[in-house]
Each structure stands twice: as C-alpha cells, then as structure tokens.
Write an enzyme that holds these catalytic residues in place. Structure first.
Site, PDB file in Angstrom:
ATOM      1  N   HIS A  22     -14.351 -25.689  49.014  1.00 15.97           N
ATOM      2  CA  HIS A  22     -13.708 -26.530  50.027  1.00 15.97           C
ATOM      3  C   HIS A  22     -13.165 -27.782  49.357  1.00 15.97           C
ATOM      4  CE1 HIS A  22     -13.109 -28.798  53.751  1.00 15.97           C
ATOM      5  NE2 HIS A  22     -13.172 -27.638  54.356  1.00 15.97           N
ATOM      6  N   ASP A  78     -15.698 -20.222  56.950  1.00 20.21           N
ATOM      7  CA  ASP A  78     -15.123 -18.871  57.056  1.00 20.21           C
ATOM      8  C   ASP A  78     -16.011 -17.778  56.495  1.00 20.21           C
ATOM      9  OD1 ASP A  78     -12.256 -20.673  56.450  1.00 20.21           O
ATOM     10  OD2 ASP A  78     -12.567 -19.482  58.263  1.00 20.21           O
TER      11      ASP A  78
HETATM   12  C1  SDX Z   1     -10.719 -23.936  55.659  1.00 23.02           C
HETATM   13  O1  SDX Z   1      -9.427 -28.575  54.708  1.00 23.02           O
HETATM   14  C2  SDX Z   1     -10.173 -28.142  55.624  1.00 23.02           C
HETATM   15  O2  SDX Z   1     -10.924 -28.886  56.259  1.00 23.02           O
HETATM   16  C3  SDX Z   1     -10.062 -26.644  55.882  1.00 23.02           C
HETATM   17  C4  SDX Z   1     -11.058 -26.071  56.893  1.00 23.02           C
HETATM   18  C5  SDX Z   1     -10.830 -26.596  58.296  1.00 23.02           C
HETATM   19  O3  SDX Z   1     -11.777 -26.541  59.102  1.00 23.02           O
HETATM   20  O4  SDX Z   1      -9.668 -26.955  58.601  1.00 23.02           O
HETATM   21  O5  SDX Z   1     -12.388 -26.362  56.479  1.00 23.02           O
HETATM   22  C6  SDX Z   1     -10.924 -24.549  56.985  1.00 23.02           C
HETATM   23  O6  SDX Z   1      -9.600 -23.768  55.260  1.00 23.02           O
HETATM   24  C7  SDX Z   1     -11.928 -23.639  54.785  1.00 23.02           C
HETATM   25  C8  SDX Z   1     -11.521 -23.106  53.391  1.00 23.02           C
HETATM   26  C9  SDX Z   1     -11.187 -21.634  53.563  1.00 23.02           C
HETATM   27  N1  SDX Z   1     -10.584 -21.111  52.287  1.00 23.02           N
HETATM   28  C10 SDX Z   1     -11.271 -20.238  51.538  1.00 23.02           C
HETATM   29  O7  SDX Z   1     -12.439 -19.905  51.738  1.00 23.02           O
HETATM   30  C11 SDX Z   1     -10.442 -19.664  50.401  1.00 23.02           C
HETATM   31  C12 SDX Z   1     -11.267 -19.719  49.110  1.00 23.02           C
HETATM   32  N2  SDX Z   1     -11.404 -21.137  48.723  1.00 23.02           N
HETATM   33  C13 SDX Z   1     -10.465 -21.653  47.761  1.00 23.02           C
HETATM   34  O8  SDX Z   1      -9.157 -21.164  47.893  1.00 23.02           O
HETATM   35  C14 SDX Z   1     -10.606 -23.160  47.568  1.00 23.02           C
HETATM   36  O9  SDX Z   1     -11.943 -23.420  47.455  1.00 23.02           O
HETATM   37  C15 SDX Z   1     -10.000 -24.103  48.589  1.00 23.02           C
HETATM   38  C16 SDX Z   1      -8.550 -23.854  48.800  1.00 23.02           C
HETATM   39  C17 SDX Z   1     -10.728 -24.004  49.892  1.00 23.02           C
HETATM   40  C18 SDX Z   1     -10.165 -25.528  48.044  1.00 23.02           C
HETATM   41  O10 SDX Z   1      -9.436 -25.579  46.879  1.00 23.02           O
HETATM   42  P1  SDX Z   1      -9.286 -26.943  46.042  1.00 23.02           P
HETATM   43  O11 SDX Z   1     -10.005 -28.062  46.677  1.00 23.02           O
HETATM   44  O12 SDX Z   1      -7.847 -27.126  45.733  1.00 23.02           O
HETATM   45  O13 SDX Z   1     -10.114 -26.652  44.771  1.00 23.02           O
HETATM   46  P2  SDX Z   1      -9.556 -26.006  43.480  1.00 23.02           P
HETATM   47  O14 SDX Z   1      -8.714 -24.831  43.826  1.00 23.02           O
HETATM   48  O15 SDX Z   1      -8.975 -27.078  42.639  1.00 23.02           O
HETATM   49  O16 SDX Z   1     -10.902 -25.434  42.827  1.00 23.02           O
HETATM   50  C19 SDX Z   1     -11.669 -26.182  41.928  1.00 23.02           C
HETATM   51  C20 SDX Z   1     -12.241 -25.132  40.979  1.00 23.02           C
HETATM   52  C21 SDX Z   1     -11.167 -24.284  40.317  1.00 23.02           C
HETATM   53  O17 SDX Z   1     -11.720 -23.823  39.087  1.00 23.02           O
HETATM   54  P3  SDX Z   1     -11.292 -24.632  37.717  1.00 23.02           P
HETATM   55  O18 SDX Z   1      -9.781 -24.603  37.649  1.00 23.02           O
HETATM   56  O19 SDX Z   1     -11.862 -26.016  37.864  1.00 23.02           O
HETATM   57  O20 SDX Z   1     -11.951 -23.840  36.615  1.00 23.02           O
HETATM   58  O21 SDX Z   1     -13.061 -24.192  41.714  1.00 23.02           O
HETATM   59  C22 SDX Z   1     -12.477 -22.900  41.630  1.00 23.02           C
HETATM   60  C23 SDX Z   1     -11.033 -23.088  41.217  1.00 23.02           C
HETATM   61  O22 SDX Z   1     -10.573 -21.942  40.535  1.00 23.02           O
HETATM   62  N3  SDX Z   1     -12.582 -22.325  42.969  1.00 23.02           N
HETATM   63  C24 SDX Z   1     -12.948 -21.075  43.229  1.00 23.02           C
HETATM   64  C25 SDX Z   1     -12.949 -20.966  44.626  1.00 23.02           C
HETATM   65  N4  SDX Z   1     -12.576 -22.126  45.173  1.00 23.02           N
HETATM   66  C26 SDX Z   1     -12.338 -22.966  44.141  1.00 23.02           C
HETATM   67  N5  SDX Z   1     -13.278 -20.053  42.409  1.00 23.02           N
HETATM   68  C27 SDX Z   1     -13.617 -18.890  43.014  1.00 23.02           C
HETATM   69  N6  SDX Z   1     -13.660 -18.704  44.374  1.00 23.02           N
HETATM   70  C28 SDX Z   1     -13.319 -19.715  45.193  1.00 23.02           C
HETATM   71  N7  SDX Z   1     -13.351 -19.534  46.500  1.00 23.02           N
END
Ligand code: SDX
Length: 436
Positions: free
Chosen positions: A313, A371
């Site tokens: 998140h 989710d």
């Molecule tokens: C919702 O914003 C809100 O409040 C949203 C929400 C709401 O109520 O409105 O809470 C609802 O959208 C919840 C989130 C649902 N999405 C998912 O579950 C999809 C999977 N999650 C990711 O896509 C991700 O975690 C995000 C998009 C939710 C957040 O992404 P960020 O903050 O941009 O973080 P990032 O992509 O920069 O990740 C940081 C690191 C990265 O690795 P490095 O480059 O540092 O090595 O963490 C890794 C990412 O690759 N990472 C994940 C991951 N999420 C982040 N790796 C594997 N699986 C994941 N789910």
C-alpha cells in the site's frame, strides 16, 4: 489548518537567492510546506510524480496513519465504526461530519431509500452493451449517464444541487450495479424494495427474481454492510484524487464520480480484489498451498512482473486495519455458509503467513490490504469476481462525493492544473516533406 512558527527555507548551491516558505499544521499528521509561491519566486516547479510527498488539499474527512495502521473517518476509528455502526451511519458521518442521532438516521435512511430507483430509461443504456461487457465498463457509462437525467442537481456550485446529487448517487449506485449484473446473466432487473436495508436491498436486487420471494440472509446482509463501511473513504487515493481533479473544472457531480469509477477499475487500485481472487484461483489450479513457495519466488523475481495482489500500500506500512476486519467477516460468512474449509481462504491465509515471514515483504513493509480478503467474502456471498470492483465503487461513492463537496465548498479551491518537467524536443522548424 494553522500557521506553524516553523518555516522552510530553500537555498541553491548556485548562489540563487534562497526562498522562505510557510509551514502549516493540521490537527494530526505531517505538517505541510506551502510551496504555492515557489514558481512565482524562483521560476522552478517541485517534482513529485505519483505524489509521494505531496498534499493536494486540506481535508477534515479521513485520516490514515500508515505506520500505525490506523484509519479514522471524521476521527472515529474504523474498528469501532465497523462493529458499532452501519453503512447509513457512516454515510451521514462522512457527508455531514458526525454520526446521526436516532431521528437524523431515520430521516437520512428514508431519504436514501426513496432515491434508489433510477429513471426507467436508464435500462435502455444497457442494451448498447454486450452481455459479457465488464461491469466496470457498464458502470462507468451508467454513472456518467445519470447526468443526462438529473438536470435539477448538476450545478456543483449550488449547495442544494450538491446535496441531492449526493443522495441520488449513494442511493442509485446499488441499483445500477445490480442492473449491470442482471443484464450480464439475462435476468430481469429487480426494483428496489423500500422495506429493506441498504445492504439487504442490494442483495435482493442482485439475487432475487420476480418468480419468488427473496429472503435476505442477515449474516450476509451484515457482512455486505461491513464491506461498504470498510471501503467508504480513504483520504486522497487515486480515484478520490481523480474525482477532485475532475470536479475542480466545475463539471457536474455525476461526471466527476464516473471519472472515479473509471480510475478505481485499475488493478493497482480498486481492481486489486478481482486480480487477487484470480491470483488465488491460478495458484489453486496449479496445486494450491504446496505451490505457494513457487509463486512467492516468482513475485520476488523482478523480471516476472508478478505482484502479490492484495498486498502492499502507498500509505500503510503496517497491516491495513481494514484487512483485519475483512478477515473476521470472512470467518463469519464462511462459517454461516458451511464453507470453513474454503480452499481459497485457506490458501490466502497460507500465502499471508509465508509472505509475512519473508524478508522481501517484511523489508518493504508489504502487508495485506483491504483487497486481500474482500474478494473471498464477496465470492462466498455469490458475487461474481468481475463485479467485485463494482461493489468497491458502490461503497466508495459516499467518500468520493463527500470529498468532492468538501473541495467545492472551500472558497479557496481552484481548478487543478499540475505542471511538468519538459524533456522533449526544443523548438525546431517543420522540414519540407521531401526532407523528412
Ligand atoms: C487500494 O491509496 C489507497 O488508499 C488505495 C486503497 C483505497 O482504499 O482507496 O487502499 C485501495 O488500492 C489498495 C491497494 C490495492 N492494490 C494492490 O493490492 C495491488 C498490489 N499492490 C501494489 O501494486 C502496490 O503495493 C501499490 C500500488 C498498492 C502501492 O505501490 P507503491 O506505493 O507505488 O509502492 P511501490 O510500487 O513503489 O513498491 C515498493 C516496493 C517495490 O519493490 P522495489 O522496487 O523497492 O524492490 O515494493 C514492491 C515493489 O516492487 N511491491 C510489491 C508489491 N507492492 C509493492 N512486490 C510484490 N507484490 C506487491 N503487491
């Protein structure tokens, strides 16, 4: 917000004059540096793609402490709202700033209940869609289409219009989502029943038929009501920011909410519950729990492009409090339906356990979000996977409209118009076609 006695000064190593900026404090949470005059004074923009360090507005509606895993709606902890209130309480709270008295709740619920029908011609929109259209494509169209009917509540600058549009949107979303579902399975639409609760009415419109009485299961009704509460608002997330930016042009509330629906559809945002359930289904098809290790290795391999959907998140760097409550609801619903041994629920819990012990996730502070379990509950209730995000949109409508109305009611608000760091071609002349 109040002016802090602290100030921020920006200075430049090239000797350009430094520039002082005021710092403002909210009631809780990080202070903000007011950079509104930065460009005028320095000719420079700030640069923050994805808005990792940017407050786009001030708001009094929802507060999240990502490190503590805390979520407050108008100051009330989500844990207390989810156990002591219902979705109508929550809608009143988000819209008007406080929980309703007995009489106010009765009046508010009556108002919402009596706006659940949609203009009968809305059904003709449906005929334009293929039966297998994704429900979010249909919903984006239907919500925008509401502005073609309710001309007496489209002036966003008229407080009365804003109020009635909010009630209409909260009231009609369940009817539209249920219509999208019925259309996809070729069943007749079910009209709203005013004697049912918001969640009960939705279950009736989804699963009832004209051929027999539909009995609302109170456990499922309560579970759905909790799902609505947990998804109702969440500060300046992508879809809420979309609604605010769209509404800042003065467009009508139905169009602004339709923009929010479109944004929520994405798998990184509201589409994650559908993506999460599909992910669990894929692992299950490949062998279930014994394949979890292999899947986790794939997730950790950057080249795979595979993410653990329902995890991570932008704000929560701790367990999403909504995920804990959703897991509780999962247990209640699966028990009620005799599905305690639901393989996907067992798989999700195994996946969560392994992930929370794996340094890849722990070091990146990746925890289950709202989710991760919501799809399992909705699937158990009988909601098709493709409709999960539609349920999310239905619940989030009250948050979107509360945030939109808060913005419009702020005399300081302006049309949102970010700038950019330009990296394209500098000025050049068009060459004659035989010289290109
Ligand atoms: C919702 O914003 C809100 O409040 C949203 C929400 C709401 O109520 O409105 O809470 C609802 O959208 C919840 C989130 C649902 N999405 C998912 O579950 C999809 C999977 N999650 C990711 O896509 C991700 O975690 C995000 C998009 C939710 C957040 O992404 P960020 O903050 O941009 O973080 P990032 O992509 O920069 O990740 C940081 C690191 C990265 O690795 P490095 O480059 O540092 O090595 O963490 C890794 C990412 O690759 N990472 C994940 C991951 N999420 C982040 N790796 C594997 N699986 C994941 N789910």
């Amino acid at each position: 917000m109040k002016l802090s006695d602290n100030k921020a000064t920006i200075s430049f190593s090239n000797g350009s004059p430094s520039f002082e900026m005021p710092v403002y404090q909210g009631s809780i949470g990080p202070d903000v540096i007011d950079i509104r005059k930065l460009y005028g004074q320095t000719g420079m923009f700030t640069y923050d793609p994805g808005f990792l360090s940017t407050a786009s507005c001030q708001s009094a509606i929802t507060y999240i402490d990502g490190d503590k895993g805390e979520l407050l709606y108008r100051g009330y902890p989500i844990e207390q709202l989810a156990t002591s209130c219902d979705f109508m309480d929550t809608c009143h709270l988000l819209m008007y700033g406080d929980l309703p008295s007995v009489q106010k709740k009765k009046d508010f619920t009556h108002l919402v209940t009596n706006h659940t029908m949609v203009h009968d011609q809305m059904q003709y929109f449906m005929r334009g869609f293929r039966r297998d259209a994704h429900p979010m494509a249909v919903l984006t169209g239907l919500v925008g289409g509401l502005s073609a009917f309710y001309h007496d509540s489209t002036d966003i600058n008229n407080p009365e219009h804003r109020d009635i549009a909010a009630i209409r949107l909260i009231a009609k979303m369940p009817t539209l989502v249920a219509m999208a579902y019925k259309y996809s399975i070729g069943q007749p639409y079910m009209y709203p029943q005013n004697n049912l609760s918001y969640a009960g009415n939705f279950l009736h419109m989804m699963f009832g038929t004209p051929c027999e009485d539909y009995k609302v299961n109170p456990v499922l009704e309560k579970a759905l009501d909790r799902i609505f509460i947990l998804h109702a608002d969440h500060e300046q997330n992508a879809s809420t920011s979309t609604v605010r930016l769209c509404g800042s042009s003065g467009t009508n509330p139905f169009a602004a909410i339709a923009a929010g629906v479109a944004c929520l559809w994405g798998p990184a945002h509201g589409g994650a519950n559908e993506a999460c359930l599909n992910m669990l289904g894929d692992i299950q098809a490949k062998g279930g729990v014994e394949k979890v290790g292999e899947f986790i290795s794939q997730v950790k391999d950057k080249n795979s492009g595979v993410k653990l959907m329902g995890f991570g998140h932008r704000v929560y760097k701790n367990y999403d409090p909504r995920a804990k409550l959703m897991q509780e609801t999962c247990n209640e619903v699966l028990k009620e339906l005799g599905l305690e041994n639901d393989p996907l629920f067992k798989l999700a819990k195994a996946l969560e356990k392994i992930a929370l012990e794996d340094d890849y996730f722990v070091s990146r502070k990746l925890y289950p979000n709202v989710d991760f379990y919501s799809g399992i509950v909705q699937r158990a209730i009988g909601i098709p996977v493709k409709l999960f995000t539609g349920i999310f949109a239905m619940a989030r409508t009250v948050g979107w409209i509360a945030q939109l109305n808060e913005m419009i009611a702020d005399p300081e608000y302006k049309i949102g118009r970010p700038r950019q760091l330009f990296t394209g071609s500098v000025r050049r002349d068009v060459p004659p076609v035989n010289k290109r």
